[in-house]
Design a protein around this motif. Structure first.
Motif, PDB file in Angstrom:
ATOM      1  N   PHE A  99     -34.243  12.924  33.856  1.00  0.00           N
ATOM      2  CA  PHE A  99     -34.107  11.622  33.213  1.00  0.00           C
ATOM      3  C   PHE A  99     -35.438  10.886  33.310  1.00  0.00           C
ATOM      4  N   TYR A 100     -35.590   9.903  32.462  1.00  0.00           N
ATOM      5  CA  TYR A 100     -36.768   9.045  32.495  1.00  0.00           C
ATOM      6  C   TYR A 100     -36.309   7.602  32.540  1.00  0.00           C
ATOM      7  N   LEU A 101     -37.080   6.786  33.219  1.00  0.00           N
ATOM      8  CA  LEU A 101     -36.741   5.378  33.366  1.00  0.00           C
ATOM      9  C   LEU A 101     -37.521   4.559  32.349  1.00  0.00           C
ATOM     10  N   LYS A 102     -36.792   3.810  31.559  1.00  0.00           N
ATOM     11  CA  LYS A 102     -37.394   2.855  30.629  1.00  0.00           C
ATOM     12  C   LYS A 102     -36.953   1.476  31.084  1.00  0.00           C
ATOM     13  N   ILE A 103     -37.871   0.549  31.084  1.00  0.00           N
ATOM     14  CA  ILE A 103     -37.564  -0.803  31.535  1.00  0.00           C
ATOM     15  C   ILE A 103     -37.933  -1.776  30.423  1.00  0.00           C
ATOM     16  N   THR A 104     -36.993  -2.660  30.072  1.00  0.00           N
ATOM     17  CA  THR A 104     -37.289  -3.664  29.053  1.00  0.00           C
ATOM     18  C   THR A 104     -38.303  -4.657  29.618  1.00  0.00           C
ATOM     19  N   SER A 105     -38.902  -5.430  28.754  1.00  0.00           N
ATOM     20  CA  SER A 105     -39.963  -6.350  29.175  1.00  0.00           C
ATOM     21  C   SER A 105     -39.456  -7.506  30.019  1.00  0.00           C
ATOM     22  N   GLY A 106     -38.183  -7.805  29.926  1.00  0.00           N
ATOM     23  CA  GLY A 106     -37.643  -8.922  30.681  1.00  0.00           C
ATOM     24  C   GLY A 106     -37.891 -10.262  30.018  1.00  0.00           C
ATOM     25  N   SER A 107     -38.150 -10.238  28.724  1.00  0.00           N
ATOM     26  CA  SER A 107     -38.475 -11.475  28.007  1.00  0.00           C
ATOM     27  C   SER A 107     -37.326 -12.487  28.014  1.00  0.00           C
ATOM     28  N   THR A 108     -36.100 -12.031  28.243  1.00  0.00           N
ATOM     29  CA  THR A 108     -34.965 -12.962  28.298  1.00  0.00           C
ATOM     30  C   THR A 108     -34.633 -13.354  29.730  1.00  0.00           C
ATOM     31  N   GLY A 109     -35.464 -12.960  30.666  1.00  0.00           N
ATOM     32  CA  GLY A 109     -35.255 -13.372  32.052  1.00  0.00           C
ATOM     33  C   GLY A 109     -35.280 -12.238  33.049  1.00  0.00           C
ATOM     34  N   ILE A 110     -34.489 -11.190  32.818  1.00  0.00           N
ATOM     35  CA  ILE A 110     -34.400 -10.086  33.773  1.00  0.00           C
ATOM     36  C   ILE A 110     -34.632  -8.764  33.047  1.00  0.00           C
ATOM     37  N   PRO A 111     -35.584  -7.962  33.531  1.00  0.00           N
ATOM     38  CA  PRO A 111     -35.770  -6.637  32.923  1.00  0.00           C
ATOM     39  C   PRO A 111     -34.543  -5.755  33.140  1.00  0.00           C
ATOM     40  N   VAL A 112     -34.244  -4.920  32.171  1.00  0.00           N
ATOM     41  CA  VAL A 112     -33.102  -4.010  32.275  1.00  0.00           C
ATOM     42  C   VAL A 112     -33.626  -2.578  32.347  1.00  0.00           C
ATOM     43  N   GLU A 113     -33.092  -1.826  33.293  1.00  0.00           N
ATOM     44  CA  GLU A 113     -33.454  -0.422  33.447  1.00  0.00           C
ATOM     45  C   GLU A 113     -32.527   0.420  32.577  1.00  0.00           C
ATOM     46  N   ILE A 114     -33.130   1.355  31.834  1.00  0.00           N
ATOM     47  CA  ILE A 114     -32.363   2.232  30.952  1.00  0.00           C
ATOM     48  C   ILE A 114     -32.753   3.670  31.267  1.00  0.00           C
ATOM     49  N   PHE A 115     -31.748   4.531  31.415  1.00  0.00           N
ATOM     50  CA  PHE A 115     -32.003   5.947  31.664  1.00  0.00           C
ATOM     51  C   PHE A 115     -32.078   6.686  30.335  1.00  0.00           C
ATOM     52  N   LYS A 116     -33.089   7.517  30.184  1.00  0.00           N
ATOM     53  CA  LYS A 116     -33.253   8.315  28.966  1.00  0.00           C
ATOM     54  C   LYS A 116     -33.438   9.776  29.360  1.00  0.00           C
ATOM     55  N   SER A 117     -32.869  10.659  28.567  1.00  0.00           N
ATOM     56  CA  SER A 117     -33.075  12.085  28.785  1.00  0.00           C
ATOM     57  C   SER A 117     -34.280  12.539  27.961  1.00  0.00           C
ATOM     58  N   LYS A 118     -34.737  13.756  28.205  1.00  0.00           N
ATOM     59  CA  LYS A 118     -35.828  14.301  27.389  1.00  0.00           C
ATOM     60  C   LYS A 118     -35.416  14.341  25.921  1.00  0.00           C
ATOM     61  N   TYR A 119     -34.159  14.660  25.691  1.00  0.00           N
ATOM     62  CA  TYR A 119     -33.636  14.709  24.325  1.00  0.00           C
ATOM     63  C   TYR A 119     -33.693  13.328  23.671  1.00  0.00           C
ATOM     64  N   ASP A 120     -33.332  12.299  24.435  1.00  0.00           N
ATOM     65  CA  ASP A 120     -33.394  10.925  23.910  1.00  0.00           C
ATOM     66  C   ASP A 120     -34.821  10.580  23.484  1.00  0.00           C
ATOM     67  N   LEU A 121     -35.775  10.914  24.344  1.00  0.00           N
ATOM     68  CA  LEU A 121     -37.174  10.600  24.051  1.00  0.00           C
ATOM     69  C   LEU A 121     -37.680  11.361  22.823  1.00  0.00           C
ATOM     70  N   GLN A 122     -37.297  12.641  22.715  1.00  0.00           N
ATOM     71  CA  GLN A 122     -37.695  13.435  21.549  1.00  0.00           C
ATOM     72  C   GLN A 122     -37.096  12.860  20.273  1.00  0.00           C
ATOM     73  N   ARG A 123     -35.829  12.477  20.334  1.00  0.00           N
ATOM     74  CA  ARG A 123     -35.149  11.918  19.170  1.00  0.00           C
ATOM     75  C   ARG A 123     -35.811  10.604  18.743  1.00  0.00           C
ATOM     76  N   GLU A 124     -36.149   9.760  19.723  1.00  0.00           N
ATOM     77  CA  GLU A 124     -36.831   8.497  19.408  1.00  0.00           C
ATOM     78  C   GLU A 124     -38.184   8.768  18.755  1.00  0.00           C
ATOM     79  N   TYR A 125     -38.936   9.709  19.324  1.00  0.00           N
ATOM     80  CA  TYR A 125     -40.245  10.036  18.781  1.00  0.00           C
ATOM     81  C   TYR A 125     -40.120  10.537  17.340  1.00  0.00           C
ATOM     82  N   LEU A 126     -39.170  11.442  17.115  1.00  0.00           N
ATOM     83  CA  LEU A 126     -38.988  11.973  15.771  1.00  0.00           C
ATOM     84  C   LEU A 126     -38.559  10.877  14.794  1.00  0.00           C
ATOM     85  N   GLY A 127     -37.683   9.988  15.245  1.00  0.00           N
ATOM     86  CA  GLY A 127     -37.242   8.887  14.394  1.00  0.00           C
ATOM     87  C   GLY A 127     -38.380   7.950  14.045  1.00  0.00           C
TER      88      GLY A 127
END
Length: 144
Positions: A99-127
């Protein structure tokens, strides 16, 4: 009233159905669908689609461990939380479990941690690459 939304829903219905079926594999959405008596096969219109509760940022953060759709890969919540705010340890632990950790910028107050798989990252890149190529190919060259 929802003519445009219905039209867009109809155009993307197949993709929406695939995403909804994938989401059902997560503990979180399985529970949400059951609590709200939502049967995925009964979602045929935009109005039906709107019956699915909107995911709030606070719910995403609170339920991040239950958002995982791959039963083969798990994250031990206690181990992960034991790292506190040490994001380098969190990232290393997640990468050991594919898994990979993605963290939002926290622009609304608190950053949110999101778990992504390699497949998720590949799909995002392709999209993103698809959109980028499409925008480049339709860019009006020489007009500016």
């Amino acid at each position: 009233m929802y003519e445009y939304e219905n039209e867009q829903f109809e155009k993307q219905k197949t993709l929406i159905k695939k995403i909804l079926k994938l989401s059902y594999a997560s503990k979180y959405y399985s529970k949400i669908y059951q609590q709200n008596n939502i049967n995925l096969d009964s979602i045929k219109t935009y109005h039906d689609f709107c019956s699915i509760p909107i995911l709030k940022k606070s719910e995403l953060d609170k339920n991040k461990f239950d958002m995982i759709t791959d039963e083969k890969r798990k994250i031990n919540k206690d181990i992960y939380l034991s790292f506190g705010d040490d994001f380098s340890k969190k990232k290393l632990y997640l990468e050991e479990n594919d898994f990979y950790l993605k963290i939002t910028s926290g622009s609304t107050g608190i950053p949110v941690e999101i778990f992504k798989s390699k497949y998720d990252l590949q799909r995002e890149y392709l999209g993103l690459n698809y959109v980028r190529k499409k925008e480049i190919s339709t860019f009006p060259v020489g007009k500016y």
